[in-house]
Design a protein around this motif. Structure first.
Motif, mmCIF file in Angstrom:
data_model
loop_
_atom_site.group_PDB
_atom_site.id
_atom_site.type_symbol
_atom_site.label_atom_id
_atom_site.label_comp_id
_atom_site.label_asym_id
_atom_site.label_seq_id
_atom_site.Cartn_x
_atom_site.Cartn_y
_atom_site.Cartn_z
ATOM 1 N N PRO A 276 0.824 -1.215 0.000
ATOM 2 C CA PRO A 276 0.000 0.000 0.000
ATOM 3 C C PRO A 276 0.853 1.257 0.000
ATOM 4 N N SER A 277 0.382 2.260 -0.716
ATOM 5 C CA SER A 277 1.050 3.556 -0.719
ATOM 6 C C SER A 277 0.686 4.319 0.555
ATOM 7 N N GLU A 278 1.385 5.412 0.794
ATOM 8 C CA GLU A 278 1.042 6.256 1.948
ATOM 9 C C GLU A 278 -0.390 6.760 1.832
ATOM 10 N N THR A 279 -0.819 7.034 0.603
ATOM 11 C CA THR A 279 -2.188 7.506 0.392
ATOM 12 C C THR A 279 -3.196 6.405 0.698
ATOM 13 N N ASP A 280 -2.913 5.183 0.244
ATOM 14 C CA ASP A 280 -3.791 4.052 0.565
ATOM 15 C C ASP A 280 -3.957 3.912 2.076
ATOM 16 N N ILE A 281 -2.846 4.011 2.791
ATOM 17 C CA ILE A 281 -2.875 3.849 4.246
ATOM 18 C C ILE A 281 -3.688 4.965 4.890
ATOM 19 N N ALA A 282 -3.528 6.186 4.395
ATOM 20 C CA ALA A 282 -4.278 7.326 4.955
ATOM 21 C C ALA A 282 -5.782 7.142 4.751
ATOM 22 N N ILE A 283 -6.178 6.696 3.549
ATOM 23 C CA ILE A 283 -7.605 6.469 3.272
ATOM 24 C C ILE A 283 -8.136 5.344 4.142
ATOM 25 N N ALA A 284 -7.373 4.268 4.235
ATOM 26 C CA ALA A 284 -7.821 3.109 5.013
ATOM 27 C C ALA A 284 -8.026 3.468 6.482
ATOM 28 N N ALA B 133 -18.966 19.430 -0.520
ATOM 29 C CA ALA B 133 -18.421 18.293 0.225
ATOM 30 C C ALA B 133 -17.346 17.578 -0.593
ATOM 31 N N MET B 134 -17.610 17.399 -1.886
ATOM 32 C CA MET B 134 -16.627 16.726 -2.740
ATOM 33 C C MET B 134 -15.363 17.575 -2.880
ATOM 34 N N ALA B 135 -15.520 18.869 -3.062
ATOM 35 C CA ALA B 135 -14.350 19.748 -3.198
ATOM 36 C C ALA B 135 -13.508 19.748 -1.923
ATOM 37 N N SER B 136 -14.159 19.584 -0.778
ATOM 38 C CA SER B 136 -13.427 19.645 0.498
ATOM 39 C C SER B 136 -12.486 18.463 0.690
ATOM 40 N N ILE B 137 -12.711 17.354 -0.028
ATOM 41 C CA ILE B 137 -11.812 16.191 0.109
ATOM 42 C C ILE B 137 -10.920 16.026 -1.126
ATOM 43 N N ILE C 262 -16.913 4.705 -1.605
ATOM 44 C CA ILE C 262 -16.028 4.726 -2.767
ATOM 45 C C ILE C 262 -14.732 5.378 -2.308
ATOM 46 N N CYS C 263 -13.651 4.624 -2.379
ATOM 47 C CA CYS C 263 -12.349 5.104 -1.892
ATOM 48 C C CYS C 263 -11.455 5.423 -3.083
ATOM 49 N N ILE C 264 -10.895 6.616 -3.075
ATOM 50 C CA ILE C 264 -10.154 7.069 -4.252
ATOM 51 C C ILE C 264 -9.037 8.018 -3.825
ATOM 52 N N ASN C 265 -7.878 7.895 -4.451
ATOM 53 C CA ASN C 265 -6.830 8.885 -4.247
ATOM 54 C C ASN C 265 -7.322 10.224 -4.786
ATOM 55 N N SER C 266 -7.087 11.278 -4.056
ATOM 56 C CA SER C 266 -7.602 12.575 -4.491
ATOM 57 C C SER C 266 -6.981 13.029 -5.810
ATOM 58 N N SER C 267 -5.762 12.560 -6.100
ATOM 59 C CA SER C 267 -5.080 12.996 -7.321
ATOM 60 C C SER C 267 -4.109 11.907 -7.769
ATOM 61 N N ARG C 268 -3.521 12.126 -8.918
ATOM 62 C CA ARG C 268 -2.534 11.190 -9.463
ATOM 63 C C ARG C 268 -1.478 12.002 -10.206
ATOM 64 N N LEU C 269 -0.319 11.386 -10.402
ATOM 65 C CA LEU C 269 0.738 12.007 -11.184
ATOM 66 C C LEU C 269 0.826 11.321 -12.537
ATOM 67 N N THR C 270 0.899 12.107 -13.609
ATOM 68 C CA THR C 270 1.057 11.545 -14.941
ATOM 69 C C THR C 270 2.504 11.095 -15.134
ATOM 70 N N LYS C 271 2.765 10.431 -16.249
ATOM 71 C CA LYS C 271 4.130 10.000 -16.556
ATOM 72 C C LYS C 271 5.088 11.189 -16.634
ATOM 73 N N ASP C 272 4.544 12.346 -16.971
ATOM 74 C CA ASP C 272 5.369 13.555 -17.078
ATOM 75 C C ASP C 272 5.503 14.291 -15.747
ATOM 76 N N GLY C 273 4.923 13.706 -14.688
ATOM 77 C CA GLY C 273 5.038 14.326 -13.378
ATOM 78 C C GLY C 273 4.009 15.398 -13.096
ATOM 79 N N GLU C 274 3.007 15.537 -13.967
ATOM 80 C CA GLU C 274 1.962 16.541 -13.748
ATOM 81 C C GLU C 274 0.879 15.957 -12.850
#
Length: 439
Positions: free
Chosen positions: A194-202, A417-421, A360-372
């Motif tokens: 698990p990533s740090e984000t996975d652990i935080a959500i869990a 509510a969605m924007a706050s997370i 529904i559990c989801i990472n708030s964001s992701r990084l593209t291959k270009d680091g964006e």
């Protein structure tokens, strides 16, 4: 057993039952008709327009696809794109069919679709000629009762459990042909660390789970991390009623947390439709069949049955959500990544359950291959992407920044509510959209 010897044939003889234009069902999940698939693939050029139907395949290949990339004899259709099927899809070798799993038996039963030949993977028979359905109950009985020809493939590696009152068994007399032979080890599915984000959500979600909760866990990283945390927690008497039983539930059992003691139905039993995980998981099913109620889709995915349990906790992942709460769980634009599977079934079941919660559990964001950095919470789901679950069905959304509770809220309140997370980099932009568009 002597009564059925005439039904035993070689795989090559059995697949002669397949005719040009036929629909052939392979099943779903880790259960797979390995010998029949190889024998059917060898008939390339003899037959035309044979349509093979399956889904969520985790073994490394499907022979009828690999042998016929030009699709001269065979084409392959999937209810749910698995890891291997995703690779085939890039080359145009998988045709996807959307379905909610609870509705799939009706498609066969009411003749909306047809099965001409069913390749049914089963365990070794007992002395009375009964076989278990191994690691994939699916909707096999409904399917093969509608088929013209039924072929059982006995896999010596399958767990031999037959279920409560025969819920997971078939009899040799029900087959037109039976094949057996040496199989590869069962396909296994492991989990990445698990990533740090996975652990935080869990951590956030575990705090919402009461003692005695009945768990439905998806097969992603966050559900598995939730289970590991529950195993190490002071929670007790957890239950299982889930589409797929996995190593997450084995860990809970080994920690003494999975007792099913408070389930209003199947008290003391873990109920499931598919099994997918390690060899240790499959060995557990084989060694302790008295702990389980494997059932078909009609039983396990029934919203009415799920709603009879108290404190149903459904935990699944997603790809994107918008500010209204609409969820895309299965695609990137028009590229299919998986399928909705049983997510809708258990979301609705949890909604109806007394004390139930669907996450529904989801990472708030992701990084593209270009680091964006890109937000996974969007103002709107992009055109071409799937709406897997409507806004009316989403109860709770969890990211590493908290939980958004959407029930009973206006569009503006939902959006806030969605924007706050959301990830902090995108919150103001999302809030601005909410203010301008949800008055």
């Amino acid at each position: 057993m002597n009564d059925y010897q005439a039904k035993f044939v070689t795989p090559e003889q059995a697949v002669k039952a397949v005719q040009s234009g036929d629909w052939v069902d392979y099943g779903f999940g880790a259960g797979f008709p390995e010998l029949l698939d190889k024998a059917l693939a060898a008939r390339k050029g003899e037959v035309k327009d044979v349509k093979v139907r399956g889904g969520l395949v985790i073994r490394p290949r499907i022979e009828v696809v690999e042998a016929d990339p030009e699709q001269e004899s065979f084409s392959y259709y999937s209810w749910h794109v698995g890891d291997y099927e995703r690779k085939l899809q890039k080359n145009g070798l998988v045709k996807f069919m959307p379905v909610m799993l609870r509705s799939l038996p009706y498609l066969y039963r009411d003749k909306h679709i047809r099965c001409d030949v069913a390749f049914v993977p089963v365990s070794k028979p007992d002395e009375n000629g009964y076989c278990g359905l191994g690691i994939s109950n699916y909707a096999w009985r409904t399917i093969f009762e509608s088929a013209r020809t039924v072929i059982f493939e006995i896999n010596e590696h399958y767990p031999k459990l037959q279920g409560v009152d025969g819920s997971h068994r078939v009899h040799l007399s029900e087959a037109d042909y039976i094949v057996e032979g040496e199989h590869e080890p069962l396909p296994v599915r492991s989990y990445r660390a698990p990533s740090e984000t996975d652990i935080a959500i869990a951590k956030i979600v575990v705090n919402e789970i009461p003692d005695g909760a009945v768990l439905s866990l998806g097969v992603g990283g966050v559900p598995y991390t939730v289970a590991k945390m529950l195993a190490e927690s002071d929670k007790k008497d957890l239950g299982c009623h889930t589409g797929t039983i996995s190593d997450a539930f084995l860990e809970l059992y080994q920690a003494g947390k999975l007792t099913n003691a408070h389930k209003e139905l199947d008290t003391g039993l873990s109920a499931w439709n598919l099994a997918m995980g390690s060899q240790e998981l499959y060995d557990w099913l084989d060694a302790e069949p008295q702990l389980f109620h494997p059932g078909d889709l009609d039983y396990i995915h029934s919203v009415e049955r799920i709603s009879k349990f108290s404190n149903v906790i459904s935990i699944n992942g997603g790809v994107q959500l918008d500010l209204m709460g609409q969820e895309n769980a299965e695609s990137t634009g028009t590229r299919q990544l998986s399928g909705v599977g049983g997510q809708m079934d258990f979301l609705e079941g949890a909604y109806r359950s007394k004390g139930g919660k669907g996450f529904i559990c989801i990472n708030s964001s992701r990084l593209t291959k270009d680091g964006e950095r890109k937000s996974n919470i969007l103002a709107t789901i992009p055109g071409g992407s799937t709406i897997s679950a409507p806004r009316t069905m989403i109860q709770y959304v969890a990211t590493e920044y908290g939980i958004a509770s959407l029930s009973g809220k206006t569009l503006r309140e939902r959006a806030e509510a969605m924007a706050s997370i959301a990830h902090p980099d995108f919150r103001e932009e999302l809030m601005k959209y909410a203010r301008e568009n949800f008055k």
